[in-house]
Design a protein around this motif. Structure first.
Motif, short mmCIF file in Angstrom:
data_model
loop_
_atom_site.label_atom_id
_atom_site.label_comp_id
_atom_site.label_asym_id
_atom_site.label_seq_id
_atom_site.Cartn_x
_atom_site.Cartn_y
_atom_site.Cartn_z
N LEU A 272 0.85 -1.20 0.00
CA LEU A 272 0.00 0.00 0.00
C LEU A 272 0.89 1.25 0.00
CD1 LEU A 272 -1.63 -2.33 1.69
CD2 LEU A 272 -3.17 -0.46 2.21
N LEU A 273 0.55 2.19 -0.86
CA LEU A 273 1.25 3.47 -0.92
C LEU A 273 0.21 4.55 -0.63
CD1 LEU A 273 4.14 4.47 -1.60
CD2 LEU A 273 3.33 4.92 -3.93
N ASP A 274 0.47 5.37 0.37
CA ASP A 274 -0.51 6.39 0.81
C ASP A 274 -1.85 5.74 1.14
OD1 ASP A 274 1.20 8.64 0.56
OD2 ASP A 274 0.90 8.60 -1.61
N GLY A 275 -1.81 4.50 1.65
CA GLY A 275 -3.02 3.82 2.08
C GLY A 275 -3.77 3.09 0.99
N ALA A 276 -3.33 3.21 -0.28
CA ALA A 276 -4.03 2.56 -1.40
C ALA A 276 -3.18 1.43 -1.97
CB ALA A 276 -4.33 3.58 -2.49
N PRO A 277 -3.78 0.29 -2.32
CA PRO A 277 -3.01 -0.82 -2.89
C PRO A 277 -2.36 -0.44 -4.22
CG PRO A 277 -5.21 -1.54 -2.21
CD PRO A 277 -5.21 -0.05 -2.17
N VAL A 278 -1.13 -0.94 -4.44
CA VAL A 278 -0.43 -0.73 -5.71
C VAL A 278 0.05 -2.08 -6.22
CG1 VAL A 278 0.31 1.66 -5.30
CG2 VAL A 278 1.72 -0.23 -4.46
N ALA A 279 0.20 -2.17 -7.54
CA ALA A 279 0.66 -3.41 -8.17
C ALA A 279 1.72 -3.05 -9.20
CB ALA A 279 -0.52 -4.14 -8.82
N PHE A 280 2.98 -3.03 -8.77
CA PHE A 280 4.07 -2.66 -9.67
C PHE A 280 4.50 -3.87 -10.49
CE2 PHE A 280 5.19 0.35 -6.01
CZ PHE A 280 4.39 1.36 -6.53
N ARG A 281 4.46 -3.71 -11.81
CA ARG A 281 4.85 -4.80 -12.70
C ARG A 281 6.24 -4.61 -13.27
NH1 ARG A 281 0.63 -7.98 -13.01
NH2 ARG A 281 -1.46 -7.11 -12.66
N SER A 282 6.89 -3.47 -12.93
CA SER A 282 8.24 -3.20 -13.41
C SER A 282 8.83 -2.06 -12.57
CB SER A 282 8.23 -2.79 -14.89
OG SER A 282 7.59 -1.52 -15.04
N ILE A 283 10.14 -1.83 -12.73
CA ILE A 283 10.79 -0.70 -12.06
C ILE A 283 10.19 0.61 -12.55
CG2 ILE A 283 12.98 0.53 -11.82
CD1 ILE A 283 14.41 -2.09 -11.75
N ARG A 284 9.85 0.66 -13.83
CA ARG A 284 9.27 1.89 -14.38
C ARG A 284 7.97 2.25 -13.64
NH1 ARG A 284 10.12 4.81 -18.97
NH2 ARG A 284 11.67 3.31 -19.68
N ASP A 285 7.17 1.24 -13.28
CA ASP A 285 5.92 1.49 -12.54
C ASP A 285 6.20 2.11 -11.17
OD1 ASP A 285 4.47 0.45 -14.60
OD2 ASP A 285 3.89 -1.40 -13.59
#
Length: 512
Positions: free
Chosen positions: A64-77
């Motif tokens: 979670l970033l700032d309380g919201a879920p994130v899904a990074f698929r690469s370093i660019r994300d």
């Protein structure tokens, strides 16, 4: 401060290994958060999950970033959200300029045309923030490692970093450069940049960290608030290794030095490209059987240059001097001849010079003595595996098997593979150049135990280290080097950090 980042229940497995097991990490906005643990505890793996090196879907748990879920698929994300990771091996292109490196892939361009004026102006502003006054056009390969580390941070700032992750940022730096980097982290914190620092140097962790999370065996052990409690190194070590460590150095039986194994007389070496520059100045030293002899000195003193020039003249141009092994002149003019004469050299940079990372343990352990696993010139894979297994057990190398690629091992286990490689060559003299650099306190203890065992077997150990407590804790005698020359010799009873530094200062004052 509210949480900027939360990692919940992170589990990551590789074939045969559970690298992370339900790890939790909370990082508050505007803090410096230290992540510590033994080699193989999962610190770098956790940060690779966070930064998208291991993409969403290859692990269990949530970020979670700032309380919201994130899904990074690469370093660019992850970079697009302001999460920038600086790895231990710097990702700079040596022949490109500072400006080109900072904006590589993120060029100041309009209509596909780079604006160099804007690039240089923005680079100057970024360099000023990190305390560098080099011209933006300066090629990166002209900078020392400390300044290259600052260029990496400037590159992160160019991407509007919110969370800066530094993996062992001071491992290859001098004490002065380390201090500058830590001061910069504190300045960035004051400007609102949040940082995660992975480090084995617990004194540095205590100096800058607001909170400290400890990992052990891929799991979260504890998180300490350094501002709310008095955090000692012993507390952190106890969490890291699962037991108190009253002594950082193993006890050793009283050593009785034997005959002189190696003697170096008036060794003089010039720089390989600048013949007029003398780097090793008429060095003479002795090493006896069963002794651990240290070489102390500041960065640039010529210690590594001396070691490499002795090992097959693999650095510099030898101008004068001779080496004797067991009282007889030895031909150490090439690496193969140095090995045949009974020398081994554990390099300062194990990943670049000591190992073939993409090859298995079997390949690496036998590399310096292929004749020992060959019959009539034909390599025996079965014998290679048998030898590797023997050293895996003897050196307590933690791995699922000897066919594991060395790149997948922790730093401490990689160092044990390097030592195994040279022990299989059966040397009389081992030159150890920064043998515990970049490894944790528990693995250091294991390496120290191995060094003591080798000395007890009657081998001679010449040990270079930038950590003075390490030399004081391990060595029977210490030579002090400054500006390429031996400026003093101290017995274990005489030696102290103050005596070593006073010899260096005295030499510099006389040379001025």
């Amino acid at each position: 401060m509210h949480p900027l980042l939360e990692m919940r229940g992170i589990t990551k497995t590789f074939p045969g290994v559970r690298a992370l097991d339900n790890v939790n990490l909370t990082v508050r906005e505007g803090e410096i958060h230290a992540l510590v643990g033994e080699n193989g505890a999962g610190k770098s793996t956790l940060m690779k999950v966070l930064s998208g090196v291991y993409p969403h879907g290859t692990y269990e748990g949530e970020i979670l970033l700032d309380g919201a879920p994130v899904a990074f698929r690469s370093i660019r994300d992850s970079e697009a959200r302001g999460i920038i990771i600086i790895h231990q091996e710097l990702a700079l292109v040596p022949l490109l300029s500072i400006a080109e490196n900072i904006f590589l892939g993120n060029e100041c361009a309009r209509g596909g045309v780079i604006s160099w004026r804007e690039t240089w102006a923005r680079t100057e502003a970024l360099l000023a923030k990190v305390g560098l006054d080099e011209a933006p056009q300066t090629p990166v390969d002209r900078l020392g490692v400390g300044k290259q580390q600052l260029v990496e941070i400037a590159k992160a700032l160019s991407k509007r970093v919110r969370l800066l992750i530094l993996d062992e940022p001071t491992a290859a730096l001098s004490e002065a450069d380390s201090e500058k980097l830590l001061d910069l982290l504190l300045e960035l914190r004051a400007q609102g940049v949040t940082s995660i620092i992975i480090s084995h140097k617990l004194n540095e962790v205590r100096r800058v960290a607001d909170r400290v999370t400890v990992l052990r065996d891929g799991a979260t052990v504890a998180t300490h608030d350094a501002r709310a409690e008095t955090l000692t190194e012993d507390m952190i070590v106890r969490d890291m290794v699962g037991r108190p460590m009253e002594n950082r150095y193993p006890p050793r039986e009283e050593r009785r030095a034997g005959e002189v194994l190696m003697e170096v007389r008036n060794w003089r070496v010039a720089h390989p490209e600048h013949a007029e520059r003398i780097v090793v100045r008429d060095v003479s030293l002795r090493l006896r059987a069963g002794e651990v002899v240290g070489i102390a000195g500041l960065m640039g003193a010529g210690r590594t240059e001396l070691a490499m020039s002795l090992f097959g003249e693999s650095w510099g141009r030898k101008l004068a001097g001779e080496a004797l092994i067991e009282g007889r002149p030895a031909d150490i003019s090439r690496v193969d001849r140095a090995i045949a004469a009974g020398l081994a050299y554990v390099t300062e940079d194990r990943k670049e010079l000591g190992l073939v990372l993409e090859e298995p343990i079997t390949f690496n352990v036998t590399l310096a003595n292929l004749a020992g696993v060959s019959r009539r010139g034909v390599l025996s894979r079965r014998e290679e595996a048998r030898v590797a297994e023997r050293y895996r057990e003897a050196m307590a190398i933690r791995t699922p098997g000897v066919h594991q690629k060395v790149v997948n091992l922790s730093g401490g286990n990689q160092q044990k593979v390097v030592l195994s490689k040279w022990l299989f060559a059966d040397p009389r003299v081992l030159i150890l150049d920064e043998p515990t650099r970049g490894i944790d306190v528990g693995a250091k203890y294991e390496i120290y135990t191995i060094i003591n065992r080798l000395a007890a077997e009657g081998r001679g150990i010449l040990m270079i280290s930038s950590e003075m407590p390490e030399l004081l804790g391990m060595c029977d005698r210490i030579y002090v080097m400054c500006e390429g020359a031996i400026v003093g010799e101290l017995s274990a009873d005489e030696a102290s950090q103050e005596r070593i530094m006073s010899l260096i200062v005295k030499h510099r004052r006389q040379a001025a």
